[in-house]
Design a protein around this motif. Structure first.
Motif, PDB file in Angstrom:
ATOM      1  N   PHE A 194      62.041   0.753  54.490  1.00  0.00           N
ATOM      2  CA  PHE A 194      62.344   0.072  55.749  1.00  0.00           C
ATOM      3  C   PHE A 194      61.242  -0.888  56.208  1.00  0.00           C
ATOM      4  N   GLY A 195      60.146  -0.953  55.464  1.00  0.00           N
ATOM      5  CA  GLY A 195      59.100  -1.911  55.793  1.00  0.00           C
ATOM      6  C   GLY A 195      57.940  -1.283  56.536  1.00  0.00           C
ATOM      7  N   GLU A 196      56.766  -1.872  56.358  1.00  0.00           N
ATOM      8  CA  GLU A 196      55.557  -1.353  56.982  1.00  0.00           C
ATOM      9  C   GLU A 196      55.599  -1.447  58.508  1.00  0.00           C
ATOM     10  N   SER A 197      56.480  -2.296  59.044  1.00  0.00           N
ATOM     11  CA  SER A 197      56.564  -2.425  60.502  1.00  0.00           C
ATOM     12  C   SER A 197      57.185  -1.197  61.166  1.00  0.00           C
ATOM     13  N   CYS A 198      57.775  -0.323  60.360  1.00  0.00           N
ATOM     14  CA  CYS A 198      58.352   0.922  60.884  1.00  0.00           C
ATOM     15  C   CYS A 198      57.225   1.845  61.338  1.00  0.00           C
ATOM     16  N   MET A 253      68.205  -0.454  61.772  1.00  0.00           N
ATOM     17  CA  MET A 253      68.985   0.668  62.304  1.00  0.00           C
ATOM     18  C   MET A 253      69.454   1.557  61.149  1.00  0.00           C
ATOM     19  N   LEU A 254      69.321   2.869  61.355  1.00  0.00           N
ATOM     20  CA  LEU A 254      69.688   3.821  60.312  1.00  0.00           C
ATOM     21  C   LEU A 254      71.190   4.070  60.309  1.00  0.00           C
ATOM     22  N   MET A 255      71.797   3.891  59.152  1.00  0.00           N
ATOM     23  CA  MET A 255      73.216   4.165  58.986  1.00  0.00           C
ATOM     24  C   MET A 255      73.391   5.532  58.338  1.00  0.00           C
ATOM     25  N   ARG A 256      74.629   5.969  58.187  1.00  0.00           N
ATOM     26  CA  ARG A 256      74.901   7.275  57.585  1.00  0.00           C
ATOM     27  C   ARG A 256      74.305   7.377  56.176  1.00  0.00           C
ATOM     28  N   ALA A 257      74.408   6.285  55.391  1.00  0.00           N
ATOM     29  CA  ALA A 257      73.853   6.305  54.034  1.00  0.00           C
ATOM     30  C   ALA A 257      72.334   6.489  54.074  1.00  0.00           C
ATOM     31  N   SER A 296      60.231   4.876  64.556  1.00  0.00           N
ATOM     32  CA  SER A 296      60.769   3.830  65.441  1.00  0.00           C
ATOM     33  C   SER A 296      62.139   3.370  64.980  1.00  0.00           C
ATOM     34  N   LEU A 297      62.668   4.014  63.928  1.00  0.00           N
ATOM     35  CA  LEU A 297      63.985   3.655  63.403  1.00  0.00           C
ATOM     36  C   LEU A 297      65.073   4.217  64.310  1.00  0.00           C
TER      37      LEU A 297
END
Length: 371
Positions: free
Chosen positions: A147-151, A1-5, A199-200
């Protein structure tokens, strides 16, 4: 999950890749009120015939649902969209500024060129699709690394089943003006958009604030449109837009529209040229799409005199290449008819007697117009 940072990091990476603006927007949940509203509005626009002959906008799935209506139809995994923008403004005249009656107009975004790699040092055409896509790919690669290749990701520059401007507004990049362009308070509307669908998922604290609408009561773009393509604020009938007519529309054009098209040879900038927000729009500091000055108010005689190889040499790799020389000649004939200049009659008479039926029809109209 994407945070503000993460959001701040993504915006920084986009700017490092050469974009002037970037933002992130969440994809509305499937069947949510927001998704349903967007879907309905787009379907109504298509049903009203306002897409003209742009069949790619009408693509539907097996259930008959428009692919561009809801992003989940094409990409069920989509959770957020990264919207990036490049300023293509150049320190050159506007289409509404005084110019010789013998000159035509090519839309500002199509002026761009690049240095030749051979010994000729001629400036070659460049297409914003090919300029922006590698920049998006660079950001995409960094996303995968972080974030990884699964993204899951997809990069698009005008080519994907996505309504980019709506996401640009929700991402805070700019608001959708009454001329239907994305307008940024600092950059104006001379913006080219590229998107990365991911997909994030955005955490609540990472959501962007949609850009505030700052058009106010101004209607200069609507009032200035020669063909009344802006049928209401933020509603365009593309089938009447000069950009559509000169770029997308094949074959003959509605004769009632020809006198209204002026000397536009490729595209139209009028609704942006009159916009007050573009008075203060900065010239691109490090232009990704440098202008070729020969294409600013180009002489109609010069354009008309290009044979096939010359046209290819000048416009290979540029947006004009996709429109092709035959359609550009049709537009030049119409521009000559609207010029009021009788010096174009010999060229028009030659075209009117030629084998190209569409060009002959346009030239015959231009001869009548000049007479």
């Amino acid at each position: 999950m994407l945070m503000r940072a993460d959001r701040d990091w993504i915006q920084a990476r986009a700017q490092a890749a050469g974009f002037d603006l970037a933002g992130i927007a969440a994809v509305p949940a499937e069947s949510s009120p927001e998704a349903d509203t967007n879907d309905r509005r787009f379907a109504e626009w298509i049903a009203a015939g306002r897409a003209g002959e742009m069949e790619y906008l009408k693509r539907a799935n097996e259930a008959g649902e428009l692919l561009r209506g809801d992003l989940h139809r094409a990409m069920p995994w989509a959770q957020s969209v990264i919207v990036c923008a490049v300023n293509y403004n150049a320190e050159e005249p506007r289409s509404i500024d005084p110019a010789p009656a013998t000159a035509g107009w090519i839309a500002r975004y199509a002026w761009s060129g690049r240095e030749s790699a051979d010994a000729s040092h001629e400036a070659k055409g460049s297409d914003y699709h090919e300029v922006l896509l590698p920049k998006l790919r660079a950001v995409e690669a960094e996303l995968k690394q972080r974030f990884g290749e699964s993204c899951e990701t997809r990069c698009y520059v005008d080519t994907g089943p996505i309504l980019e401007r709506g996401y640009a507004e929700r991402a805070g990049v700019g608001w959708i003006g009454k001329n239907t362009c994305v307008i940024n308070q600092q950059q104006g509307s001379w913006l080219l958009l590229g998107v990365i669908v991911t997909s994030l998922q955005l955490a609540t604290d990472a959501w962007a604030v949609p850009a505030a609408d700052r058009c106010g009561s101004c209607t200069r773009c609507i009032d200035a449109c020669p063909t009344d393509a802006l049928v209401a604020p933020r509603q365009m009938d593309a089938s009447r837009c000069i950009a559509y007519l000169t770029i997308e529309k094949k074959g003959s054009l509605d004769e009632d529209l020809l006198p209204l098209m002026g000397r536009q040879v490729f595209g139209c900038d009028i609704c942006q040229d009159v916009c007050p927000w573009n008075r203060r729009a900065p010239v691109a500091a490090s232009p990704a799409l440098p202008a070729r000055r020969e294409l600013v108010n180009p002489a109609l005689e010069w354009l008309a005199g290009m044979d096939g190889p010359t046209f290819n040499r000048w416009f290979r790799g540029s947006p004009l290449e996709r429109t092709r020389r035959k359609r550009v000649l049709r537009n030049i004939a119409i521009a000559m008819g609207n010029s009021g200049e009788h010096e174009f009659l010999p060229q028009l008479e030659s075209w009117a007697a030629g084998d190209d039926a569409v060009l002959a029809e346009a030239a015959a109209w231009a001869i009548r117009r000049l007479s």
